[in-house]
Design a protein around this motif. Structure first.
Motif, short mmCIF file in Angstrom:
data_model
loop_
_atom_site.label_atom_id
_atom_site.label_comp_id
_atom_site.label_asym_id
_atom_site.label_seq_id
_atom_site.Cartn_x
_atom_site.Cartn_y
_atom_site.Cartn_z
N VAL A 21 0.19 7.99 -4.14
CA VAL A 21 0.04 5.66 -4.97
C VAL A 21 -1.52 5.77 -4.76
O VAL A 21 -2.46 5.61 -6.00
CB VAL A 21 0.98 5.13 -4.44
N ASP A 22 -2.45 6.00 -4.01
CA ASP A 22 -4.04 6.10 -4.10
C ASP A 22 -4.64 6.17 -4.76
O ASP A 22 -5.05 6.49 -5.37
CB ASP A 22 -4.05 6.06 -2.34
N ALA A 23 -4.44 7.63 -4.24
CA ALA A 23 -4.51 8.53 -6.02
C ALA A 23 -4.73 8.25 -7.51
O ALA A 23 -5.43 8.60 -8.78
CB ALA A 23 -4.22 9.73 -5.76
N ALA A 24 -2.83 7.96 -7.65
CA ALA A 24 -2.92 7.59 -9.29
C ALA A 24 -3.63 6.45 -9.03
O ALA A 24 -4.29 6.40 -10.85
CB ALA A 24 -0.78 6.80 -8.62
N ILE A 25 -3.62 5.90 -8.46
CA ILE A 25 -4.50 4.45 -8.37
C ILE A 25 -6.46 4.20 -9.04
O ILE A 25 -6.88 4.02 -9.46
CB ILE A 25 -4.63 3.35 -7.60
N GLU A 26 -6.85 5.35 -8.02
CA GLU A 26 -7.54 5.90 -8.34
C GLU A 26 -7.91 5.93 -9.86
O GLU A 26 -9.20 5.73 -10.19
CB GLU A 26 -7.80 6.98 -7.61
N ILE A 27 -7.25 6.87 -10.35
CA ILE A 27 -6.92 7.53 -11.37
C ILE A 27 -7.25 6.39 -12.51
O ILE A 27 -8.23 6.35 -14.18
CB ILE A 27 -6.00 8.84 -12.27
N SER A 67 2.01 -0.27 -9.54
CA SER A 67 1.14 -1.50 -9.81
C SER A 67 1.60 -2.36 -8.70
O SER A 67 1.33 -3.87 -8.74
CB SER A 67 2.17 -2.27 -11.34
N ASP A 68 3.24 -2.08 -7.68
CA ASP A 68 3.30 -2.75 -6.85
C ASP A 68 2.91 -2.69 -5.77
O ASP A 68 2.86 -3.66 -5.00
CB ASP A 68 4.90 -2.35 -6.47
N ARG A 69 1.36 -1.49 -5.27
CA ARG A 69 1.18 -1.41 -4.50
C ARG A 69 -0.14 -2.56 -4.31
O ARG A 69 -0.63 -4.07 -3.59
CB ARG A 69 -0.09 -0.22 -4.30
N ILE A 70 -0.70 -2.73 -6.12
CA ILE A 70 -1.55 -3.78 -6.30
C ILE A 70 -1.64 -5.57 -5.75
O ILE A 70 -1.87 -6.29 -5.69
CB ILE A 70 -2.22 -3.26 -7.60
N VAL A 71 -0.10 -5.13 -6.54
CA VAL A 71 0.56 -6.79 -6.06
C VAL A 71 0.97 -7.17 -4.69
O VAL A 71 0.01 -8.26 -4.40
CB VAL A 71 1.89 -7.00 -7.30
N GLY A 72 0.86 -6.13 -4.19
CA GLY A 72 1.38 -6.50 -2.49
C GLY A 72 -0.37 -7.01 -2.36
O GLY A 72 -0.18 -7.58 -0.91
N LEU A 73 -0.98 -5.96 -2.51
CA LEU A 73 -2.69 -6.11 -1.88
C LEU A 73 -2.63 -7.80 -2.30
O LEU A 73 -3.18 -8.43 -1.16
CB LEU A 73 -3.45 -5.32 -2.32
N ALA A 74 -2.83 -8.17 -3.26
CA ALA A 74 -3.82 -9.25 -4.12
C ALA A 74 -2.05 -9.88 -3.04
O ALA A 74 -2.84 -11.34 -2.64
CB ALA A 74 -2.39 -9.59 -5.04
N LEU A 75 -0.90 -10.17 -2.85
CA LEU A 75 -0.05 -11.57 -2.01
C LEU A 75 -0.64 -11.34 -1.22
O LEU A 75 -0.61 -12.31 -0.11
CB LEU A 75 1.37 -10.51 -2.31
N LEU A 111 8.26 -1.70 -16.30
CA LEU A 111 8.84 -0.96 -15.70
C LEU A 111 9.71 -1.30 -14.87
O LEU A 111 11.17 -0.31 -14.76
CB LEU A 111 8.14 0.43 -15.07
N ASP A 112 9.86 -1.90 -13.66
CA ASP A 112 10.61 -2.02 -12.63
C ASP A 112 10.55 -3.07 -12.51
O ASP A 112 10.07 -4.07 -10.95
CB ASP A 112 10.35 -0.91 -11.21
N PRO A 113 11.39 -3.92 -12.43
CA PRO A 113 11.03 -6.06 -12.44
C PRO A 113 12.18 -5.82 -10.90
O PRO A 113 11.68 -7.59 -10.49
CB PRO A 113 12.65 -6.06 -13.56
N LEU A 114 12.18 -5.03 -10.62
CA LEU A 114 12.80 -5.03 -9.11
C LEU A 114 11.86 -4.82 -7.71
O LEU A 114 12.02 -4.56 -6.34
CB LEU A 114 14.00 -4.26 -8.51
N GLN A 115 11.01 -4.33 -8.31
CA GLN A 115 9.62 -3.75 -7.39
C GLN A 115 9.22 -4.70 -6.59
O GLN A 115 9.70 -6.28 -6.45
CB GLN A 115 8.06 -4.03 -7.99
N THR A 116 9.41 -4.98 -5.33
CA THR A 116 9.65 -4.80 -4.12
C THR A 116 8.21 -6.36 -4.31
O THR A 116 8.58 -8.00 -3.66
CB THR A 116 9.38 -4.18 -2.56
N GLU A 117 7.79 -6.27 -4.11
CA GLU A 117 5.54 -7.37 -3.90
C GLU A 117 6.10 -8.69 -5.38
O GLU A 117 6.22 -9.72 -5.17
CB GLU A 117 4.46 -7.21 -4.19
N MET A 118 6.75 -7.88 -6.27
CA MET A 118 6.50 -8.70 -7.49
C MET A 118 8.02 -9.46 -7.31
O MET A 118 8.32 -10.72 -7.79
CB MET A 118 7.19 -7.99 -8.92
N VAL A 119 8.94 -9.44 -6.28
CA VAL A 119 10.12 -10.06 -6.00
C VAL A 119 10.49 -10.79 -5.46
O VAL A 119 9.89 -11.94 -4.96
CB VAL A 119 11.20 -8.86 -5.36
#
Length: 224
Positions: A21-27, A67-75, A111-119
């Motif tokens: 996921v970290d590598a995907a975010i970099e790309i 996207s869940d990772r980014i939202v989690g870091l923001a929260l 893409l996934d309304p049940l992402q942990t951080e978005m919930v």
């Protein structure tokens, strides 16, 4: 007989979902969504695509996880606040800033309304409305207005920035739009003539926060 582990298997063992996921975010941050392929990811991680599929099913799942990772870091940057209004403002600005820094996030959330951080974000906004004393009969509508405004405006702002050419000049673009409004018939478009004076140089973040404040002010006038 000693089993010889294939190189691809050894790399798979060394991988983790977090590393992928970290590598995907970099790309995504540097090259955009189109550049994110399992082949590109495998090259960045010095592994095979099969090793990545072991952890992530497909590109849609990868985008959702990123996207869940980014939202989690923001929260995580939002501290505890005694005033629920301040909590709503802080969560709104945290997501606005995250979307601005990672313009691809807004389009990936669906893409996934049940992402942990978005919930978790959705629950925090609702909890703040409960703490504000918004009546139960109006609470869902108030929650919907807050959430849709935050995600919609933050996502729209990020999407607009993403589709601008790399050398685009924001101030010049806004001045051009304002000038086009000034060319309209003032008797037909009186408000746009008025708004043209404010459009160039306005701060998107402050305007976003002004909208949040209008919603919060309206909560006190919600009919019973």
């Amino acid at each position: 007989m000693t089993r010889i582990t294939p190189a691809s298997d050894r790399r798979s063992d060394a991988l983790s979902r977090d590393r992928i996921v970290d590598a995907a975010i970099e790309i995504l941050d540097t090259q955009g969504e189109r550049a994110l392929t399992f082949r590109a990811l495998a090259t960045r991680l010095s592994t095979g695509a099969g090793a990545i599929y072991w952890h992530i099913a497909d590109k849609e799942a990868l985008l959702a996880a990123a996207s869940d990772r980014i939202v989690g870091l923001a929260l995580a940057r939002v501290g505890t606040m005694p005033d629920p209004r301040d909590a709503i403002r802080a969560h709104a600005l945290a997501l606005f800033d995250a979307f601005e820094a990672h313009a691809w996030v807004g389009t990936s959330l669906s893409l996934d309304p049940l992402q942990t951080e978005m919930v978790r974000f959705l629950e925090r906004i609702g909890g703040s409305l409960v703490a504000l004393g918004v009546p139960l009969a109006q609470r869902f509508d108030a929650w919907s207005a807050c959430v849709n405004y935050i995600l919609g405006v933050a996502g729209q702002s990020a999407a607009h920035a993403r589709h601008q050419p790399p050398d685009a000049n924001r101030d010049a673009t806004l001045r051009a739009v304002a000038e086009s409004w000034n060319q309209l018939d003032p008797s037909t478009y009186p408000f746009l003539h008025e708004a043209a004076a404010y459009l160039p140089g306005h701060d998107d973040r402050l305007q976003f926060l002004a909208g949040i404040n209008l919603i919060l002010a309206g909560l006190n006038q919600t009919p019973s």
